[in-house]
Write an enzyme that holds these catalytic residues in place. Structure first.
Site, PDB file in Angstrom:
ATOM      1  CE  LYS A   1      10.565 -25.093 -16.736  1.00 34.71           C
ATOM      2  NZ  LYS A   1       9.776 -24.662 -15.583  1.00 34.71           N
TER       3      LYS A   1
ATOM      4  N   PRO B   1      11.233 -14.803 -21.825  1.00 37.28           N
ATOM      5  CG  PRO B   1       9.157 -14.397 -20.852  1.00 37.28           C
ATOM      6  CD  PRO B   1       9.808 -15.069 -22.022  1.00 37.28           C
TER       7      PRO B   1
ATOM      8  CB  ALA C   1       9.300 -16.275 -17.406  1.00 38.07           C
ATOM      9  N   GLY C   2       9.672 -18.843 -15.144  1.00 43.10           N
ATOM     10  CA  GLY C   2       9.255 -20.235 -14.947  1.00 43.10           C
ATOM     11  C   GLY C   2       9.157 -20.998 -16.252  1.00 43.10           C
TER      12      GLY C   2
ATOM     13  N   GLY D   1      12.029 -21.728 -18.082  1.00 44.24           N
ATOM     14  CA  GLY D   1      13.271 -22.494 -18.267  1.00 44.24           C
ATOM     15  C   GLY D   1      14.208 -21.964 -19.338  1.00 44.24           C
ATOM     16  N   GLY D   2      14.137 -20.678 -19.633  1.00 41.48           N
ATOM     17  CA  GLY D   2      14.916 -20.114 -20.742  1.00 41.48           C
ATOM     18  C   GLY D   2      16.413 -20.367 -20.647  1.00 41.48           C
TER      19      GLY D   2
ATOM     20  CB  SER E   1      17.393 -24.660 -17.874  1.00 45.58           C
ATOM     21  OG  SER E   1      17.397 -24.108 -16.593  1.00 45.58           O
TER      22      SER E   1
ATOM     23  CG  ASP F   1      13.799 -26.357 -14.550  1.00 46.30           C
ATOM     24  OD1 ASP F   1      13.396 -27.404 -14.031  1.00 46.30           O
ATOM     25  OD2 ASP F   1      13.219 -25.266 -14.452  1.00 46.30           O
TER      26      ASP F   1
HETATM   27  O1  C5P Z   1      19.073 -25.801  -9.947  1.00 45.90           O
HETATM   28  P1  C5P Z   1      18.815 -24.340 -10.056  1.00 45.90           P
HETATM   29  O2  C5P Z   1      20.083 -23.535  -9.924  1.00 45.90           O
HETATM   30  O3  C5P Z   1      18.027 -23.945 -11.244  1.00 45.90           O
HETATM   31  O4  C5P Z   1      17.894 -23.975  -8.818  1.00 45.90           O
HETATM   32  C1  C5P Z   1      17.673 -22.642  -8.421  1.00 45.90           C
HETATM   33  C2  C5P Z   1      17.139 -22.643  -7.010  1.00 45.90           C
HETATM   34  O5  C5P Z   1      15.833 -23.197  -6.971  1.00 45.90           O
HETATM   35  C3  C5P Z   1      17.934 -23.487  -6.016  1.00 45.90           C
HETATM   36  O6  C5P Z   1      18.979 -22.740  -5.460  1.00 45.90           O
HETATM   37  C4  C5P Z   1      16.877 -23.838  -4.980  1.00 45.90           C
HETATM   38  O7  C5P Z   1      16.651 -22.743  -4.124  1.00 45.90           O
HETATM   39  C5  C5P Z   1      15.633 -23.998  -5.816  1.00 45.90           C
HETATM   40  N1  C5P Z   1      15.377 -25.391  -6.224  1.00 45.90           N
HETATM   41  C6  C5P Z   1      15.069 -26.355  -5.272  1.00 45.90           C
HETATM   42  N2  C5P Z   1      14.828 -27.646  -5.665  1.00 45.90           N
HETATM   43  C7  C5P Z   1      14.838 -27.990  -6.964  1.00 45.90           C
HETATM   44  C8  C5P Z   1      15.134 -27.032  -7.948  1.00 45.90           C
HETATM   45  C9  C5P Z   1      15.404 -25.737  -7.552  1.00 45.90           C
HETATM   46  O8  C5P Z   1      15.017 -26.064  -4.082  1.00 45.90           O
HETATM   47  N3  C5P Z   1      14.564 -29.253  -7.304  1.00 45.90           N
END
Ligand code: C5P
Length: 295
Positions: free
Chosen positions: A8, A93, A96-97, A99-100, A102, A135
């Site tokens: 994404k 990768p 990378a931002g 979302g792989g 997820s 994500d």
């Molecule tokens: O939800 P996920 O495990 O992917 O999030 C990883 C980290 O990103 C969280 O531990 C938090 O530090 C940060 N995060 C956040 N707010 C979000 C999504 C992610 O602070 N809405």
């Protein structure tokens, strides 16, 4: 069953404040892209935990992998006792931002729900996906959506808006370094006046939906500031791409991937050359479209 598991990009990522649960509230316009992995699930009557193999040996195949967590969560929620063998054909990768992980987890949930004749509703799947990662829920939709809350509140867009986004060409480029998501959010939280104004962002999204604001004008990412301060090679390249090619760039998620939307007549060669010259041969560069390669 084998299903495409798209990456994404966040076309808008406005982080609007810190929550009491430690996460952040956001308002994001996010779209799958026609670049991604493939997940294959085979079901048998064996007992024991789901087994995962992956084309990339660096990807963990145990409980730390979101695919295994998704498979176990699905079996627990449905009470099904089945053996699952899962294969991941990995291209996206990490750090990378894009979302792989997820996407892989959401795709696993979707495959299992289809294979077992849909025992779970979209609401049930969203609850499971939210537990796995912020994500994850967006990938249950396989089309551009708006995300709110920490990512679990999904708003589907009007079909004409979706149609206007699908097929738009973009180039994605990533330096060899990765960015940790908790690090990027932590750095944002430590900066004064770092959060986007929720109401103003909602107003801009509404204007975009009504056709009064171009997508390029909506494009924004709250995490660019904290990430760019440390990784100065990103804004430096953005500036020279804007100057030389007139293309607007944006970082996706917490980075380090970036992308540029390309017009019908834009050729990617110039951009690819600039990325390689600035970030070296180990940088990733590919062109794709907003949307999905299959249903
Ligand atoms: O939800 P996920 O495990 O992917 O999030 C990883 C980290 O990103 C969280 O531990 C938090 O530090 C940060 N995060 C956040 N707010 C979000 C999504 C992610 O602070 N809405």
């Amino acid at each position: 069953m084998r299903l495409f598991s798209p990456a994404k990009v966040n076309l808008l990522l406005a982080v609007t404040g810190k929550r009491t649960d430690g996460y952040h509230d956001l308002l994001s316009l996010v779209s799958p892209i026609t670049f991604g992995d493939f997940v294959t699930v085979t079901v048998d009557d064996a007992t024991g935990d789901p087994v995962l193999s992956c084309t990339n040996p660096e990807v963990p195949s145990g409980d730390e992998n979101l695919v295994i967590q998704a498979a176990k969560a699905f079996l627990a929620a449905t009470g099904l006792a089945k053996g699952l063998t899962i294969h991941l054909e990995k291209h996206i990768p990490t750090e990378a931002g894009l979302g792989g992980g997820s996407s892989n987890a959401a795709t696993t949930l979707m495959i299992l729900n289809r294979v077992f004749s849909e025992p779970l509703s979209i609401e049930d799947l969203t609850d499971l996906a939210t537990e796995l990662g912020s994500d994850c829920p967006l990938f249950l939709h396989r089309e551009p959506v708006l995300m709110r809350g920490r990512g679990e509140q999904i708003e589907r867009l009007d079909p004409t808006i979706v149609a206007g986004l699908l097929g738009r060409r973009l180039a994605v480029f990533k330096p060899s370094i990765g960015v940790s998501t908790p690090w990027a959010y932590g750095r944002l939280a430590s900066q004064e006046k770092s959060y986007a104004d929720r109401e103003k962002t909602e107003t801009r999204v509404l204007a975009w939906k009504q056709g009064e604001l171009a997508l390029e004008e909506l494009m924004f990412n709250s995490l660019e500031d904290p990430v760019f301060e440390k990784f100065v090679a990103l804004p430096a390249l953005f500036e020279s791409i804007q100057e030389n090619l007139g293309l607007q760039c944006l970082m996706s998620g917490s980075g380090s991937s970036c992308f540029a939307l390309m017009g019908e007549s834009d050729r990617g060669e110039g951009l690819k050359t600039m990325v390689r010259e600035a970030w070296g041969d180990e940088a990733i560069y590919f062109e794709c479209q907003l949307g999905m390669t299959d249903a």
